[in-house]
Every structure is written in structure tokens, then in C-alpha cells.
Design a protein around this motif. Structure first.
Motif, mmCIF file in Angstrom:
data_model
loop_
_atom_site.group_PDB
_atom_site.id
_atom_site.type_symbol
_atom_site.label_atom_id
_atom_site.label_comp_id
_atom_site.label_asym_id
_atom_site.label_seq_id
_atom_site.Cartn_x
_atom_site.Cartn_y
_atom_site.Cartn_z
ATOM 1 N N SER A 147 -4.745 11.405 2.707
ATOM 2 C CA SER A 147 -5.667 12.338 2.325
ATOM 3 C C SER A 147 -5.425 13.765 2.604
ATOM 4 O O SER A 147 -5.736 14.746 2.113
ATOM 5 C CB SER A 147 -7.241 12.123 2.764
ATOM 6 O OG SER A 147 -7.373 12.291 4.145
ATOM 7 N N HIS A 148 -4.718 14.010 3.727
ATOM 8 C CA HIS A 148 -4.290 15.314 4.174
ATOM 9 C C HIS A 148 -2.954 15.839 3.265
ATOM 10 O O HIS A 148 -2.676 17.045 3.661
ATOM 11 C CB HIS A 148 -3.860 15.352 5.574
ATOM 12 C CG HIS A 148 -5.095 15.170 6.460
ATOM 13 N ND1 HIS A 148 -5.797 13.900 7.033
ATOM 14 C CD2 HIS A 148 -6.044 15.828 6.962
ATOM 15 C CE1 HIS A 148 -6.834 14.049 7.431
ATOM 16 N NE2 HIS A 148 -7.116 15.376 7.319
ATOM 17 N N ARG A 149 -2.362 14.984 2.607
ATOM 18 C CA ARG A 149 -1.115 15.708 1.949
ATOM 19 C C ARG A 149 -1.109 15.344 0.423
ATOM 20 O O ARG A 149 0.179 15.700 0.040
ATOM 21 C CB ARG A 149 0.166 14.956 2.664
ATOM 22 C CG ARG A 149 0.175 13.296 2.430
ATOM 23 C CD ARG A 149 1.411 12.807 3.143
ATOM 24 N NE ARG A 149 1.414 11.290 3.208
ATOM 25 C CZ ARG A 149 1.872 10.534 1.931
ATOM 26 N NH1 ARG A 149 2.207 11.112 1.020
ATOM 27 N NH2 ARG A 149 1.692 9.213 2.010
ATOM 28 N N VAL A 150 -1.927 14.629 -0.058
ATOM 29 C CA VAL A 150 -1.893 14.245 -1.800
ATOM 30 C C VAL A 150 -2.633 15.573 -2.401
ATOM 31 O O VAL A 150 -3.650 15.945 -1.637
ATOM 32 C CB VAL A 150 -2.105 13.110 -1.997
ATOM 33 C CG1 VAL A 150 -1.184 12.116 -1.313
ATOM 34 C CG2 VAL A 150 -3.630 12.612 -1.528
ATOM 35 N N LEU A 161 0.859 -1.179 -0.040
ATOM 36 C CA LEU A 161 -0.017 -0.139 0.153
ATOM 37 C C LEU A 161 0.957 1.319 -0.017
ATOM 38 O O LEU A 161 0.437 2.288 -0.618
ATOM 39 C CB LEU A 161 -0.759 -0.055 1.206
ATOM 40 C CG LEU A 161 -2.301 0.928 1.114
ATOM 41 C CD1 LEU A 161 -2.806 0.875 -0.043
ATOM 42 C CD2 LEU A 161 -2.962 0.873 2.480
ATOM 43 N N ASP A 162 1.756 1.440 0.769
ATOM 44 C CA ASP A 162 2.874 2.603 0.926
ATOM 45 C C ASP A 162 3.345 2.904 -0.611
ATOM 46 O O ASP A 162 3.606 3.817 -0.986
ATOM 47 C CB ASP A 162 3.778 2.364 1.997
ATOM 48 C CG ASP A 162 3.376 2.418 3.319
ATOM 49 O OD1 ASP A 162 2.312 3.188 3.540
ATOM 50 O OD2 ASP A 162 4.024 1.772 3.987
ATOM 51 N N SER A 163 3.826 1.631 -1.019
ATOM 52 C CA SER A 163 4.491 1.854 -2.450
ATOM 53 C C SER A 163 3.466 2.339 -3.710
ATOM 54 O O SER A 163 3.914 3.186 -4.508
ATOM 55 C CB SER A 163 5.112 0.569 -2.937
ATOM 56 O OG SER A 163 6.341 0.249 -1.904
ATOM 57 N N MET A 164 2.106 1.831 -3.457
ATOM 58 C CA MET A 164 1.413 2.313 -4.172
ATOM 59 C C MET A 164 0.924 3.640 -4.222
ATOM 60 O O MET A 164 1.057 4.673 -5.101
ATOM 61 C CB MET A 164 -0.112 1.427 -3.750
ATOM 62 C CG MET A 164 -1.195 1.662 -4.878
ATOM 63 S SD MET A 164 -0.876 0.792 -6.421
ATOM 64 C CE MET A 164 -2.343 1.532 -7.515
ATOM 65 N N ILE A 165 0.910 4.212 -2.792
ATOM 66 C CA ILE A 165 0.589 5.597 -2.764
ATOM 67 C C ILE A 165 1.746 6.190 -3.300
ATOM 68 O O ILE A 165 1.636 7.446 -3.901
ATOM 69 C CB ILE A 165 0.275 5.901 -1.307
ATOM 70 C CG1 ILE A 165 -0.965 5.379 -0.566
ATOM 71 C CG2 ILE A 165 0.391 7.332 -0.938
ATOM 72 C CD1 ILE A 165 -1.018 5.301 0.860
ATOM 73 N N THR A 166 3.064 5.922 -3.011
ATOM 74 C CA THR A 166 4.145 6.728 -3.729
ATOM 75 C C THR A 166 4.058 6.763 -5.136
ATOM 76 O O THR A 166 4.333 7.972 -5.715
ATOM 77 C CB THR A 166 5.564 6.095 -3.378
ATOM 78 O OG1 THR A 166 5.603 6.212 -1.858
ATOM 79 C CG2 THR A 166 6.871 6.552 -3.893
ATOM 80 N N GLU A 198 1.225 9.250 -6.403
ATOM 81 C CA GLU A 198 1.865 10.682 -6.070
ATOM 82 C C GLU A 198 2.500 11.232 -7.365
ATOM 83 O O GLU A 198 2.438 12.454 -7.413
ATOM 84 C CB GLU A 198 2.422 10.819 -4.978
ATOM 85 C CG GLU A 198 1.655 10.776 -3.539
ATOM 86 C CD GLU A 198 2.442 11.064 -2.253
ATOM 87 O OE1 GLU A 198 2.388 12.149 -1.742
ATOM 88 O OE2 GLU A 198 3.004 9.977 -1.978
ATOM 89 N N GLN A 199 2.933 10.276 -8.143
ATOM 90 C CA GLN A 199 3.931 10.680 -9.394
ATOM 91 C C GLN A 199 2.962 11.054 -10.347
ATOM 92 O O GLN A 199 3.424 11.384 -11.655
ATOM 93 C CB GLN A 199 4.847 9.707 -9.532
ATOM 94 C CG GLN A 199 5.799 9.597 -8.484
ATOM 95 C CD GLN A 199 6.668 8.227 -8.641
ATOM 96 O OE1 GLN A 199 7.033 7.657 -9.734
ATOM 97 N NE2 GLN A 199 7.162 7.711 -7.442
#
Length: 378
Positions: free
Chosen positions: A216-219, A168-173, A176-177
């Protein structure tokens, strides 16, 4: 967009399964899609009549899904018909050789408002194992790039299962790109090819909720959940806790707002059959694509009649019918649990949400918060 929508009168989201034909073979496919189209699909004329009904209902969101909508040769004609009849269209094609740069250009020219494409892992190995077709990951990223190059808004759909939870963390990274407007996070309902063994635990649901909330607070993109109605309960609890501590963060998208493509967010939480309706490739009307209990067929009755008056839909909109802890939960009006998941695991559409850790209380004493408060997710 209207600040309030009477879900007894019309849905917020209408999804039409244009076909079950698809050249992928995804491990979690609710439709059990096959490569060849059915001869019994709604015809072009029937599809246009359905679009007319959706237009008359003034449903804010109309999604053309599948299978793969691009397997229908008339899909460009139908997108153009909808866009010229007051219906804003989102389309969910499969990442296959049918999704060419030319096809994406043509969809935009026909009036498509948003392209929604699935991405279920941060690498080719993970995503392609999900889709069971090599090259799907690369095709997905090319399609996203092609759409953004011509200014077509892109939504990414991700289904959370035991296969990809750890990434999940890698997915979010990765997300963001990408220049996307929305990340729609689906939580597995074990129907179709979806297996109960792939379903994450109730405790893991909470862990994903925490990750979505923090993200949700940073993307820059919006985040919504599908078949995780209890994320609304989680959000209300977190916001109440932060308010009590006096350190409230900036909050996710405001209710009823819309993105640049004009496709908005539900003004309050929806559920299967409550603000949500799904029409199959055969014209069968379901509360959700994940809840295979039919209320009737648009070939025989109008969509409005079935949505407003069928016993199935009327009963699903009445929280008094909920059973187990959902029936006594103080969050039942904003949550109500996944009716599709309850049905898939128990055979009862009104059974309690099987993947929720919350133990209901009679009230939220001393918080000053109303659990019926409308939230920005659905």
C-alpha cells in the motif's frame, strides 16, 4: 462525503445480487451460481423501487453484483435509472463473452461509475482453474483494457485462498501493470461453494496483512480488505510501532476520501450488518452476501426498516454481543471480526473470529493510541 456516518441509520455499502445466473463455475462462489436465471428474481419495477430506497438512504456505495449482472437484459436500464436518481453505481460482471467492448461502452454511457472485475491469479492457468472456464483470464485483461481506454475506472477483486496464496507477489506485480483505482482483497468465507479446506490459517492471514501493508505504500492504486476486519487491528499496531520508532511511512488513503469516480472509502470500519447490507436476487436482506441469515424481504418491508430496526441488524451493531476473545478485545469497535466467517465455521454469528492470532489485552498501555480510532480500510 460526510466525515461521519451513523451506521444505525444507514449503511455505507449496499450490494444487490441482481441475479444468481452466471456462465462461470468458480470454485469459491458464495452464490453457487447457475447458468439459468431464476423466475423469482426481483423484476425490473421491483429493482427500480429498490434503487429508489437506496437513493433515499443516501448510501454512498451501491454495487450491482451476481452471479453475472449482464445475464439480466434490463441491466443497462437499471444502471441508467440509478445514475439519474442520485446513486453512484459499481458493477461486478463476470469475464465471459457477455462482457464485450460494446457492453462496457454502453455501461459507461448509462452512467456506470466503476467496473469491478475479479482476477484471482497472475496467469491464465491459475485464474482459469479458479473460474473453471478456459479463457476467463484473457477476457478479464481485455475488459480492463477496454474500460480504461474509455476512462471507466476499474477495481480488481481478488479472493485469497489456499489455491492462490503462493502467487501473491506475482499477482501484485501484474496489478502494478494495470491502470486500476482499487484492489479489493477478499478473504475466503467457506459458504456456498467455498470450502473450509481452502481457508488459509490465522498465521497466513497475518502474512497477507503484512504484504498488503507494505504494498500500500508503493503502489498507485488503493487497497481494501473484505471479510478481514482484523486487518484494521494489524494496521493500528503497525502504525503505533512505527510512530514509537520515529520512522512512520507515508500512510494509505485518508479516511473518507474518494477516487476520481466519486466512489469513496468508508469513514470508519464497517462489518456485516454494520454499515453493510446485502439484498439477494429474491429480495432477501442479509448482513452480508457471505452471512446467509435473513432479516426479511424488500418485497414485504422497506430496506430502511429492515436495516435500522430488524433484531438481527441491531444485534450485529452492538459489540457487547461478541463472544470469545472478540468480546473482550480492545480492538472490537474497529474490528469485531468477520461475523460471516464466525457463522460459517461455528453456526454462531457472535462467535470469535476463527482466523485471528491476536490475544486481547485490556489496553494498549503507553502507546497513546486509541483502538477506536477510525482507519482507512473496511
Amino acid at each position: 462525503m460526510e466525515p461521519q456516518l451513523d451506521f444505525n441509520e444507514r449503511p455505507f455499502i449496499v450490494i444487490w445480487e441482481t441475479t444468481q445466473a452466471c456462465d462461470l463455475a468458480c470454485v469459491h462462489c458464495r452464490a453457487c451460481a447457475q447458468p439459468v436465471r431464476s423466475a423469482l428474481e426481483l423484476s425490473t419495477d421491483e429493482a427500480k423501487r429498490l434503487i429508489d430506497e437506496v437513493s433515499a438512504l443516501k448510501a454512498p456505495v451501491f454495487v450491482l453484483t451476481g452471479g453475472d449482472p449482464l445475464k439480466r437484459p434490463d441491466i443497462f436500464e437499471l444502471v441508467e435509472y440509478a445514475s439519474t436518481h442520485g446513486v453512484r453505481i459499481s458493477l461486478t460482471p463476470s469475464a465471459t463473452p457477455l462482457l464485450t467492448q460494446e457492453a462496457i461502452h454502453k455501461l459507461k454511457q448509462c452512467g456506470l461509475a466503476r467496473l469491478a472485475i475479479s482476477l484471482d491469479g497472475p496467469s491464465a492457468d491459475i485464474h482459469d482453474a479458479f473460474r473453471r472456464v478456459p479463457g476467463s483470464y484473457d477476457w478479464t485483461l481485455r475488459a480492463v483494457r477496454w474500460a480504461r481506454e474509455i476512462g471507466l475506472p476499474v477495481q480488481i477483486n481478488t479472493t485469497i485462498t489456499r489455491h492462490n496464496l503462493q502467487y501473491l507477489d506475482s499477482m501484485i506485480t501484474l496489478l502494478e501493470q494495470l491502470d486500476i483505482v482499487l484492489w479489493s482483497v477478499f478473504f475466503l468465507v467457506p459458504t456456498g461453494r467455498g470450502s473450509t479446506a481452502d481457508l488459509i490459517s490465522a498465521e497466513e492471514f497475518e502474512q497477507v496483512f503484512e504484504k498488503l501493508y507494505e504494498t500500500s505504500h508503493r503502489v498507485k492504486f488503493d487497497i481494501k480488505s473484505t471479510e478481514a476486519q482484523h486487518y484494521r487491528r494489524f494496521l493500528l499496531q503497525r502504525r503505533t510501532e512505527e510512530k514509537r520508532k520515529g520512522n512512520s511511512q507515508s500512510r494509505p488513503a485518508i479516511l473518507g476520501t474518494s477516487t476520481a469516480d466519486g466512489i469513496g472509502r468508508a469513514p470508519r470500519g464497517i462489518n456485516d450488518g454494520k454499515g453493510f447490507v446485502f439484498i439477494s436476487h429474491l429480495g432477501e436482506v442479509f448482513p452480508s452476501g457471505f452471512l446467509p441469515v435473513s432479516a426479511g424481504n424488500v418485497r414485504k418491508q422497506s430496506l430502511a426498516e429492515l436495516y435500522r430496526h430488524s433484531p438481527l441488524f441491531v444485534s450485529l451493531r452492538d459489540s457487547k454481543n461478541l463472544k470469545g476473545k472478540c468480546g473482550i478485545c480492545e480492538f472490537r469497535e474497529v474490528c469485531g471480526g468477520s461475523r460471516a466467517r464466525a457463522y460459517a465455521l461455528t453456526g454462531d454469528v457472535f462467535a470469535e473470529e476463527p482466523c485471528c492470532v491476536w490475544q486481547p489485552k485490556t489496553s494498549i498501555a503507553g502507546t497513546g493510541e486509541d483502538p477506536r480510532r477510525e482507519l482507512a480500510v473496511h
